[in-house]
Write an enzyme that holds these catalytic residues in place. Structure first.
Site: not given
Length: 523
Positions: A442, A502, A107, A493
């Site tokens: 991710h 992530e 993020d 995946d």
């Protein structure tokens, strides 16, 4: 070996690429691919010693990952060319400069607690294993400095305050945006005497102290500034006790709650300050407050949240090398932890997957694998230097009563090799290493067209199309180690499965030290 070359590619691959293979990889076409599958199956059947990995290449990539996580004004030599400047006004609305630092994972939030821990572990990696890093030592130091520079700003910008986070994670997670054109609120959070955060402050003190040692010879003036700030931040943490989770509530929880409390960070911070400063007052603090702060606790994990066992290994070094008898308890607890990881010992109580990966229930298992691996290697170093072994208790019933440094290295190597590809899936869990690795990490920046390929802004809502796409990431986040497989060695995946896909700075940081060790000692 099939692997990305750091010197010959742009680290960017097209979204649609035949067989999802990077152009600069040595992996070939369909016929070669079939033969590779056969060879890979055979490789999994040979002993570990016969399956060699290029640890130096893995080390280089584990460090370059941090360049993909950078926030702020990127230097000309940044080796992730699909990244660009971001967060250039962080802190401005509060009249403070908080530009720089690292995004923690996939993020665009700058969380202070995991960032500080990642910086501490990068510094520890350099301190204990820097001699094995060779040409990568300057890059490792640069990774430490990028984190330390930001933490120094956060610690000194405002007297009586420590800035611990930039961006509202609740708002950030409602969008899927590249860091270069994010428009979510860049809120600033801090801890003060009235709203304490001994946990995040203690970890920040540890990071600054450890980093000061990295630059003691290379940049003495900078080193002195870091150590001075570390001392002040630790005093603030100890004087104004309390958890930042209580002070900042939903702004940090459930994302990076301090579940273990703040006692562990106070002992951790004091231990690093003693190692960095050699000031006897910090050892006196450890001896006077150790039991109250968790020295007698049984603990079996080491992470951005819980520092107890890391502290014990750090302090056990003092007992092993200098016979400081006030630290004998830390040697005993370190032995207990280390023995709990080694199958066949009287104290063994860890869980491994059928394929041999250390496993803990919960999200992002690799974070526990890399910290445990680092501690095994660090402790092996301390044991070897003093001619000692780890005592594992009563060796009755065929169980071993002690573990040698060589045995710890062997267990650690199996974990590193699993990450790099010696596992039932026959894949590397480090992006860009080997022929098979995660293609759908991710990660916002990696999953969307770069600002260089697509200069136009991609909005908050439009970005979710990339999150939910089944296509491989258009940008290769080289060196990123993802959360990893489940308890049965199965890995999806899948970009939407953040627990497995992530990456995070605190997964990679301890691995840097482990890879350095094997790069320097494996022939």
């Amino acid at each position: 070996m099939c692997s990305w070359s750091l010197s010959s590619h742009t680290l960017t691959s097209p979204v649609r690429q035949a067989a999802m293979e990077p152009k600069s990889s040595s992996c070939g076409g369909a016929g070669i691919r079939l033969r590779l599958l056969v060879v890979l199956h055979l490789l999994l059947l040979v002993p570990s010693s016969a399956m060699a990995f290029n640890y130096a290449d893995a080390l280089a990539k584990s460090i370059i990952f941090f360049e993909g996580q950078r926030s702020g004004k990127l230097p000309p030599g940044n080796r992730m060319p699909w990244r660009a400047d971001s967060g250039l006004t962080d802190g401005a609305q509060y009249n403070v400069d908080l530009v720089g630092g690292y995004y923690d994972a996939g993020d665009n939030v700058k969380f202070g607690l995991p960032m500080a821990f990642s910086t501490t572990m990068l510094a520890w990696s350099v301190l204990d294993f820097g001699k094995f890093m060779g040409a990568e030592l300057p890059n490792a130091r640069a990774a430490v400095r990028w984190g330390a520079d930001y933490l120094l700003k956060a610690a000194t910008a405002t007297p009586g305050a420590l800035y611990v986070q930039v961006a509202d994670p609740n708002q950030d997670h409602r969008c899927w945006e590249r860091p270069e054109d994010m428009d979510t609120p860049r809120s600033v959070y801090r801890v003060t005497a009235d709203k304490p955060g001994s946990d995040v402050a203690g970890e920040t003190a540890a990071a600054l102290a450890a980093s000061s040692m990295v630059f003691r010879r290379a940049d003495p003036a900078y080193s002195a500034r870091l150590l001075h700030a570390a001392t002040q931040v630790f005093d603030f943490a100890d004087r104004h006790r309390g958890s930042y989770s209580d002070s900042l509530a939903s702004s940090v929880c459930p994302f990076y709650c301090s579940y273990s409390g703040y006692h562990d960070e106070l002992l951790w911070g004091a231990s690093w300050l003693h190692r960095a400063s050699r000031n006897a007052s910090f050892m006196s603090y450890v001896e006077a407050n150790g039991m109250q702060l968790g020295a007698g606790d049984d603990d079996y994990s080491f992470s951005w949240d819980d520092k107890r066992v890391g502290t014990k290994v750090l302090l056990a070094k003092g007992f092993l090398r200098n016979r400081l008898h006030g630290l004998e308890l830390y040697k005993a607890h370190s032995d207990s932890y280390i023995c709990s990881l080694v199958p066949g010992t009287a104290s063994f109580q860890s869980r491994y997957t059928p394929g041999g990966l250390l496993y803990r229930e919960g999200s992002s298992n690799m974070q526990y694998v890399t910290t445990a691996t680092f501690l095994m290697l660090a402790y092996a170093k301390y044991l070897r230097s003093s001619g000692a072994t780890a005592s594992c208790g009563d060796g009755g019933g065929g169980a071993r009563g002690e573990v040698s440094a060589a045995e710890l290295v062997a267990v650690a190597k199996r974990q590193v090799d699993y990450i790099l590809g010696k596992n039932p899936a026959g894949m590397s869990y480090m992006v860009g290493f080997g022929c098979r690795y995660p293609r759908r990490a991710h990660h916002r920046g990696a999953s969307m067209p770069s600002v260089r390929a697509h200069p136009g802004r991609i909005s908050c809502d439009a970005g979710f199309g990339y999150l939910h796409s089944g296509e491989p990431n258009p940008n290769v986040l080289v060196g990123a180690v993802v959360g990893g497989p489940d308890s049965r060695d199965a890995f999806a995946d899948d970009r939407g499965n953040f627990a497995q896909s992530e990456p995070a700075t605190y997964i990679n940081a301890p691995l840097v030290g482990a890879l350095a060790y094997f790069a320097g000692t494996t022939k």
